[in-house]
Design a protein around this motif. Structure first.
Motif, mmCIF file in Angstrom:
data_model
loop_
_atom_site.group_PDB
_atom_site.id
_atom_site.type_symbol
_atom_site.label_atom_id
_atom_site.label_comp_id
_atom_site.label_asym_id
_atom_site.label_seq_id
_atom_site.Cartn_x
_atom_site.Cartn_y
_atom_site.Cartn_z
ATOM 1 N N PRO A 1 -48.483 -10.137 -24.733
ATOM 2 C CA PRO A 1 -49.744 -10.841 -24.999
ATOM 3 C C PRO A 1 -49.896 -11.313 -26.441
ATOM 4 N N PHE A 2 -49.166 -10.724 -27.373
ATOM 5 C CA PHE A 2 -49.313 -11.102 -28.783
ATOM 6 C C PHE A 2 -48.154 -11.961 -29.282
ATOM 7 N N GLY A 3 -47.300 -12.393 -28.374
ATOM 8 C CA GLY A 3 -46.204 -13.269 -28.751
ATOM 9 C C GLY A 3 -45.207 -12.633 -29.695
ATOM 10 N N LEU A 4 -44.982 -11.325 -29.555
ATOM 11 C CA LEU A 4 -44.113 -10.624 -30.503
ATOM 12 C C LEU A 4 -42.642 -11.005 -30.325
ATOM 13 N N ARG A 5 -42.229 -11.377 -29.129
ATOM 14 C CA ARG A 5 -40.846 -11.831 -28.956
ATOM 15 C C ARG A 5 -40.619 -13.125 -29.731
ATOM 16 N N ARG A 6 -41.605 -13.991 -29.736
ATOM 17 C CA ARG A 6 -41.497 -15.238 -30.498
ATOM 18 C C ARG A 6 -41.424 -14.934 -31.996
ATOM 19 N N VAL A 7 -42.239 -13.973 -32.439
ATOM 20 C CA VAL A 7 -42.220 -13.571 -33.849
ATOM 21 C C VAL A 7 -40.850 -12.995 -34.204
ATOM 22 N N ALA A 8 -40.320 -12.145 -33.334
ATOM 23 C CA ALA A 8 -39.015 -11.521 -33.587
ATOM 24 C C ALA A 8 -37.908 -12.562 -33.640
ATOM 25 N N LEU A 9 -37.955 -13.555 -32.767
ATOM 26 C CA LEU A 9 -36.951 -14.616 -32.786
ATOM 27 C C LEU A 9 -37.013 -15.388 -34.097
ATOM 28 N N GLY A 10 -38.228 -15.670 -34.558
ATOM 29 C CA GLY A 10 -38.369 -16.379 -35.828
ATOM 30 C C GLY A 10 -37.780 -15.590 -36.979
ATOM 31 N N LEU A 11 -38.060 -14.295 -37.029
ATOM 32 C CA LEU A 11 -37.494 -13.454 -38.081
ATOM 33 C C LEU A 11 -35.969 -13.454 -38.003
ATOM 34 N N ALA A 12 -35.447 -13.284 -36.805
ATOM 35 C CA ALA A 12 -33.993 -13.220 -36.626
ATOM 36 C C ALA A 12 -33.326 -14.511 -37.073
ATOM 37 N N ARG A 13 -33.870 -15.639 -36.696
ATOM 38 C CA ARG A 13 -33.226 -16.902 -37.032
ATOM 39 C C ARG A 13 -33.308 -17.207 -38.524
ATOM 40 N N ILE A 14 -34.446 -16.928 -39.143
ATOM 41 C CA ILE A 14 -34.538 -17.161 -40.590
ATOM 42 C C ILE A 14 -33.553 -16.272 -41.331
ATOM 43 N N ALA A 15 -33.451 -14.999 -40.907
ATOM 44 C CA ALA A 15 -32.530 -14.069 -41.556
ATOM 45 C C ALA A 15 -31.085 -14.487 -41.363
ATOM 46 N N ALA A 16 -30.764 -15.052 -40.200
ATOM 47 C CA ALA A 16 -29.379 -15.413 -39.902
ATOM 48 C C ALA A 16 -29.003 -16.796 -40.413
ATOM 49 N N GLU A 17 -29.964 -17.699 -40.531
ATOM 50 C CA GLU A 17 -29.646 -19.095 -40.834
ATOM 51 C C GLU A 17 -30.006 -19.527 -42.243
ATOM 52 N N THR A 18 -30.582 -18.624 -43.045
ATOM 53 C CA THR A 18 -30.854 -18.931 -44.453
ATOM 54 C C THR A 18 -30.300 -17.803 -45.312
ATOM 55 N N PRO A 19 -30.012 -18.082 -46.593
ATOM 56 C CA PRO A 19 -29.426 -17.051 -47.448
ATOM 57 C C PRO A 19 -30.443 -16.283 -48.298
ATOM 58 N N VAL A 20 -31.739 -16.414 -48.010
ATOM 59 C CA VAL A 20 -32.736 -15.904 -48.951
ATOM 60 C C VAL A 20 -32.726 -14.384 -49.096
ATOM 61 N N LEU A 21 -32.276 -13.649 -48.078
ATOM 62 C CA LEU A 21 -32.265 -12.183 -48.176
ATOM 63 C C LEU A 21 -31.135 -11.668 -49.069
#
Length: 678
Positions: free
Chosen positions: A480-500
């Motif tokens: 109900p809170f769209g947490l899978r969508r949030v998790a996907l966003g975190l995963a893709r930013i972490a995997a596709e950008t070098p900022v971490l």
């Protein structure tokens, strides 16, 4: 089958308007179930066709007049039971009576090592005209639907009230009783031009009859008409249609006979930002905006009416009037927002509840500021970039208190970015506010600026640990809170950008959990969700076992592609197989080892093994090629170790030291991959 005669069978289920988003899926499932039922009932068919509009589901096929003959093999008693010393028993007599056969007509079959008597029994056949009504009734009663409703005084349930059923087999009307309706040979045209009943004498006349009463049953053709006529009208007006494929699908399933037309609005409304105008047209009115060749909006739109009618000018005027009212409201709210700088809304976030268990958005902003402070040295940004991150955190939720977002919630982030730009905020701050919800779905873009990527990671990490810490989580099909969508966003930013940088998603989630003051167990739960979402995104490109093997290790996710490509390039080699086998043997022993000790020094082959493992573990983390060279040296020593050394030595101290060495070597071999899942 070659001697079978086929006739045209057609069934049309007439309903009140089906919501457009369900039309295509419902039509496909209706056709699938009809075809499956025809096969199940031994009715051969060919050239199936399905179609649908918001008012009807249609299935047609050429169907054989008679069920096909089929001989069912009926198993009787075991031979040892059917005969006693060669004499038939009552068990055999009873079976013969049941299948109406003589003993010499039976055959034998061995099942499970035992021999049985078998009779071939021909199933009775029925005509298609007898079977088809039962099929239609059964399919309609069991057709899965996203939602259903009752109507009238009956108990029938369907997605919308059923008003008629047409069922024909060539020129014969099939008598179907389903959903409280009796079938006939009548259909209806579109509501605008031909609302009256239309009699169909023969199934082969059905499609021409629909066209005469202005019903285009093919959804793809409706889309084509809208697009082609829309492009022509837009070109005549000096512009182009801003096509949206999802909206085009929706509009095509709102009408039965599409008539595209242009409408307009006053140029003065163009002072309102494009996203507001476009949202007013697309989301609220189902209109397509028109743009100039340079990309700027024209004061015009493309709309679609149902049917031809004789009052298109009046329809255009009505649509323009409705849109004018919406745009007037939007302009009023936009002008009102201009009076208050975005930053002045920040104190008001203390009055906006994120969730009853999680406090307000002001609390969330405070957590993000603390999270960034604790991770400041991680990020690949300079001092100016760090200042932009802090500024973006302060501002990124402020548009929730603006008038435009209150009226158009789908513009969260978009309006904040517009106001930030108008107020002179730096471009990275503006981009971070605009991109806070990206990526929001598979295939969506990832923020391309470091500040925006950092804000996206901080925001999502805090959201996940906070919700999971409050026991508000995605479970099964519920989210109900769209947490899978949030998790996907975190995963893709972490995997596709070098900022971490050199830090991992595990590091980020653990720090966010500490800031949010939630139980440490939440870290693993959130990490598992994020990892699973990343796997779901990458599974179309890489085998699941490879992803599992790589993601079982904690490492900076921008290296994910490199580690997967390494498996692809080496999986067929002898060394790859040997390393996997060596790891699995070591891991199997280490898993049940109990207490172990790793000594500083070992002698003989144990010393060689320790030195080879040291080499594999001390190579720089990103130097996969050098590690593989160390593995090439390590694997033969592992084999020699097991040949020369008894790991489970009777002496406890010796045994614990060797078990400690086994664990250490398994760590060296499994530094990058969990070989046991490959």
């Amino acid at each position: 089958m070659s001697n079978q005669t086929f006739k045209t069978f057609i069934v049309e289920v007439g309903v009140e308007e089906i919501p457009s988003r369900f039309v295509e899926a419902l039509s496909a499932e209706f056709a699938r179930m009809m075809e499956a039922s025809l096969l199940e009932e031994r009715l051969h068919y060919r050239t199936p066709r399905r179609a649908a509009t918001p008012r009807r589901l249609i299935f047609q096929a050429a169907v054989a007049e008679q069920q096909t003959h089929e001989v069912e093999q009926v198993r009787g008693p075991a031979v040892s039971v059917a005969y006693r010393e060669g004499v038939p028993t009552p068990a055999l007599d009873g079976f013969l009576r049941r299948v109406n056969k003589r003993p010499e007509e039976l055959s034998r079959a061995v099942v499970g090592g035992k021999e049985y008597l078998v009779a071939g029994v021909e199933k009775p056949t029925q005509s298609a005209r007898e079977v088809l009504p039962e099929i239609v009734s059964r399919v309609l009663a069991s057709l899965p639907q996203p939602r259903s409703m009752r109507w009238g005084s009956g108990d029938a349930r369907f997605i919308r009230p059923v008003r008629w059923i047409l069922a024909l087999f060539d020129d014969e009307v099939l008598r179907v009783e389903a959903l409280g309706v009796e079938s006939g040979s009548v259909t209806y045209g579109n509501r605008t031009d031909h609302p009256e009943a239309i009699g169909i004498k023969d199934a082969r006349e059905y499609w021409p009859a629909l066209e005469r009463v202005l019903v285009e049953a093919d959804g793809e053709k409706r889309r084509t008409v809208i697009r082609e006529v829309g492009d022509m009208l837009a070109a005549e007006a000096g512009g182009r249609v801003d096509w949206d494929e999802e909206l085009l699908d929706e509009v095509a399933n709102l009408v039965e006979w599409p008539t595209p037309f242009l409408g307009g609005f006053e140029e003065e409304f163009l002072e309102v930002p494009d996203p507001v105008l476009i949202t007013s047209m697309k989301v609220h009115q189902r209109y397509f905006p028109l743009k100039q060749p340079n990309g700027h909006l024209l004061p015009a739109f493309l709309a679609v009416r149902n049917g031809r009618g004789e009052d298109l000018a009046e329809v255009r005027h009505g649509n323009e009037k409705v849109l004018r009212a919406r745009l007037s409201d939007a302009r009023y709210f936009y002008r009102l927002d201009q009076k208050t700088p975005l930053s002045e809304h920040e104190p008001g976030l203390a009055g906006v509840t994120l969730h009853a268990k999680l406090g307000t958005y002001a609390d969330k902003v405070a957590r993000l500021l603390q999270l960034f402070d604790e991770t400041r040295t991680w990020w690949n940004v300079d001092q100016a970039g760090a200042e932009d991150v802090v500024r973006a955190i302060h501002l990124y939720k402020c548009d929730l208190l603006t008038q435009v977002v209150s009226e158009f919630p789908e513009l969260q982030g978009e309006m904040g970015a517009i106001y930030a730009k108008q107020e002179g905020e730096r471009p990275d701050v503006e981009a971070a506010i605009r991109d806070q919800y990206h990526p929001g779905f598979p295939g969506d873009r990832v923020p391309d600026r470091p500040v925006a990527a950092i804000l996206g990671l901080l925001d999502r990490a805090d959201t996940l640990v906070s919700f999971y810490g409050a026991n508000l989580r995605a479970t099964g099909s519920e989210d109900p809170f769209g947490l899978r969508r949030v998790a996907l966003g975190l995963a893709r930013i972490a995997a596709e950008t070098p900022v971490l940088g050199d830090h991992t998603v595990t590091d980020l989630i653990a720090t966010a959990a500490k800031v949010a003051e939630v139980d440490a167990a939440v870290v693993n739960q959130v990490l598992q969700l994020v990892t699973m979402r990343l796997m779901s995104e990458w599974e179309n490109e890489w085998p699941t076992p490879w992803l599992q093997a790589v993601l079982a290790r904690s490492f900076p996710w921008p290296q994910l592609g490199t580690r997967l490509a390494f498996i692809r390039d080496h999986q067929g080699t002898e060394l790859f197989s040997a390393a996997a086998q060596a790891y699995k043997r070591l891991e199997r022993i280490a898993r049940d080892a109990g207490p172990t000790v790793l000594h500083d020094t070992y002698g003989g082959v144990e010393g060689d093994l320790k030195a080879a493992a040291d080499q594999a573990l001390t190579i720089a983390a990103e130097d996969l090629a050098s590690w593989w060279g160390a593995v090439e040296n390590l694997v033969p020593v592992v084999e020699r170790f097991f040949e020369e050394v008894l790991v489970m030595d009777p002496d406890p101290m010796v045994r614990q030291g060797r078990l400690g060495l086994v664990k250490y070597v398994a760590e060296a071999l499994g530094r990058y991959y969990a070989w046991d899942v490959l």
